[in-house]
Write an enzyme that holds these catalytic residues in place. Structure first.
Site, PDB file in Angstrom:
ATOM      1  N   ARG A  53      -1.927   0.528   6.674  1.00  0.00           N
ATOM      2  CA  ARG A  53      -2.008   0.672   5.203  1.00  0.00           C
ATOM      3  C   ARG A  53      -0.780   1.450   4.752  1.00  0.00           C
ATOM      4  NH1 ARG A  53      -4.144   4.217   1.529  1.00  0.00           N
ATOM      5  NH2 ARG A  53      -5.234   3.312  -0.237  1.00  0.00           N
ATOM      6  N   LYS A  98       1.269  10.667   4.093  1.00  0.00           N
ATOM      7  CA  LYS A  98       0.209  11.691   4.099  1.00  0.00           C
ATOM      8  C   LYS A  98       0.754  13.080   4.396  1.00  0.00           C
ATOM      9  CE  LYS A  98      -3.805   8.832   4.422  1.00  0.00           C
ATOM     10  NZ  LYS A  98      -4.895   8.268   5.202  1.00  0.00           N
TER      11      LYS A  98
HETATM   12  N1  HH2 Z   1      -6.248   6.551   3.014  1.00  0.00           N
HETATM   13  C1  HH2 Z   1      -6.335   6.691   1.678  1.00  0.00           C
HETATM   14  C2  HH2 Z   1      -7.122   5.803   0.927  1.00  0.00           C
HETATM   15  N2  HH2 Z   1      -7.785   4.785   1.513  1.00  0.00           N
HETATM   16  N3  HH2 Z   1      -8.344   3.568   3.459  1.00  0.00           N
HETATM   17  C3  HH2 Z   1      -8.277   3.410   4.784  1.00  0.00           C
HETATM   18  N4  HH2 Z   1      -8.926   2.397   5.391  1.00  0.00           N
HETATM   19  N5  HH2 Z   1      -7.533   4.261   5.572  1.00  0.00           N
HETATM   20  C4  HH2 Z   1      -6.852   5.308   5.039  1.00  0.00           C
HETATM   21  O1  HH2 Z   1      -6.218   6.069   5.812  1.00  0.00           O
HETATM   22  C5  HH2 Z   1      -6.917   5.523   3.630  1.00  0.00           C
HETATM   23  C6  HH2 Z   1      -7.687   4.615   2.854  1.00  0.00           C
HETATM   24  C7  HH2 Z   1      -5.588   7.788   0.990  1.00  0.00           C
HETATM   25  O2  HH2 Z   1      -4.350   7.377   0.513  1.00  0.00           O
HETATM   26  P1  HH2 Z   1      -3.985   6.892  -0.992  1.00  0.00           P
HETATM   27  O3  HH2 Z   1      -4.771   5.703  -1.401  1.00  0.00           O
HETATM   28  O4  HH2 Z   1      -2.525   6.698  -1.076  1.00  0.00           O
HETATM   29  O5  HH2 Z   1      -4.314   8.115  -1.923  1.00  0.00           O
HETATM   30  P2  HH2 Z   1      -5.551   8.450  -2.847  1.00  0.00           P
HETATM   31  O6  HH2 Z   1      -6.764   8.483  -1.984  1.00  0.00           O
HETATM   32  O7  HH2 Z   1      -5.186   9.798  -3.428  1.00  0.00           O
HETATM   33  O8  HH2 Z   1      -5.670   7.381  -3.887  1.00  0.00           O
END
Ligand code: HH2
Length: 259
Positions: free
Chosen positions: A237, A196
């Site tokens: 995660r 992040k």
């Molecule tokens: N962060 C993201 C997405 N889903 N779910 C939970 N429970 N906790 C988190 O911190 C969280 C999440 C954001 O990361 P990412 O999926 O890599 O990116 P994007 O939202 O751009 O797909």
């Protein structure tokens, strides 16, 4: 929990796994590397991300869930009831809900639910987040959601402070420093720091450069994951599953030796 984003625009792996075969191969790789859960998402939640309609999100997610369920526990990263329902019908058993609005859906489907804290929505959440007491406010909100969900009969409820979701770097660091306050609620806690932007900022400062790209934030991801496990967090995660599983094994060994 290994991250599998079937999206064109996720902040670190957008566009890499839009193709079904590539998405499934990546899921299989994460299973081999020791992921306990694979989290399949079809809509980016990064700040400023464009919303995706439910039919498109379902089209991205369902075949991937179908291919992986049965080989590993699958969660669906969605804020939409119909996507959650379709994913559960395809074999998912956990709804990872960054909007914290799907407790009634998880209750009626009889599956687990992750309540993640967020201030605002992805379009605006990083504009000017404000809290008087970020740790207390996030904890109290999560406990209210969890109690509501348990009261509705959701069989398994996780809470997540939502690092980067309507939070400044200072808010994120305060929440990470006080993960014990969430653990002390007795609810199972998960956290997502992997790659992040707060980590990008800290690593860039350490290197004396302006930015460190998402793919180059592994040290920060591992440092925060091991810190979280040492504080009693049960699930992290992560994009880099192999390294995270190894780091977690080291922390578990340390804790056993110390006890
Ligand atoms: N962060 C993201 C997405 N889903 N779910 C939970 N429970 N906790 C988190 O911190 C969280 C999440 C954001 O990361 P990412 O999926 O890599 O990116 P994007 O939202 O751009 O797909």
């Amino acid at each position: 929990m290994g991250v599998l984003n079937v999206t064109p625009d996720s902040f670190s792996d957008g566009g890499r796994y839009l193709d079904l075969d590539r998405a499934v191969a990546h899921g299989e790789r994460m299973i081999e590397q020791g992921a306990a859960i694979v989290d399949v998402g079809g809509e980016s939640t990064r700040p400023g991300a464009a919303p995706v309609d439910a039919a498109e999100e379902r089209r991205r997610v369902v075949p991937v869930v179908e291919a992986l369920a049965g080989r590993v526990r699958v969660s669906v990263d969605t804020s939409k009831a119909e996507v959650a329902e379709a994913a559960v019908a395809a074999g998912a058993s956990l709804v990872n809900d960054v909007s914290a609005s799907l407790a009634p859906v998880a209750a009626s489907l009889g599956v687990g639910w992750v309540a993640m804290h967020r201030q605002g929505d992805p379009a605006t959440m990083q504009r000017d987040p404000h809290y008087d007491d970020v740790v207390g406010e996030v904890r109290d909100q999560l406990v209210r959601w969890a109690e509501d969900a348990l009261g509705r009969g959701v069989p398994e409820v996780w809470v997540d402070p939502g690092i980067g979701f309507g939070k400044t770097l200072a808010h994120n660091l305060a929440l990470l420093a006080r993960l014990d306050a969430l653990v002390a609620t007795g609810l199972p806690v998960m956290v997502g720091t992997s790659r992040k932007s707060s980590l990008g900022t800290l690593l860039a400062r350490s290197d004396g450069v302006d930015t460190v790209p998402p793919d180059d934030r592994l040290e920060g991801s591992l440092a925060t994951a091991t810190w979280a496990f040492s504080q009693g967090v049960r699930l992290v995660r992560a994009h880099d599953v192999r390294a995270t599983v190894h780091a977690a094994a080291v922390v578990a060994g340390e804790i056993e030796t110390a006890a």
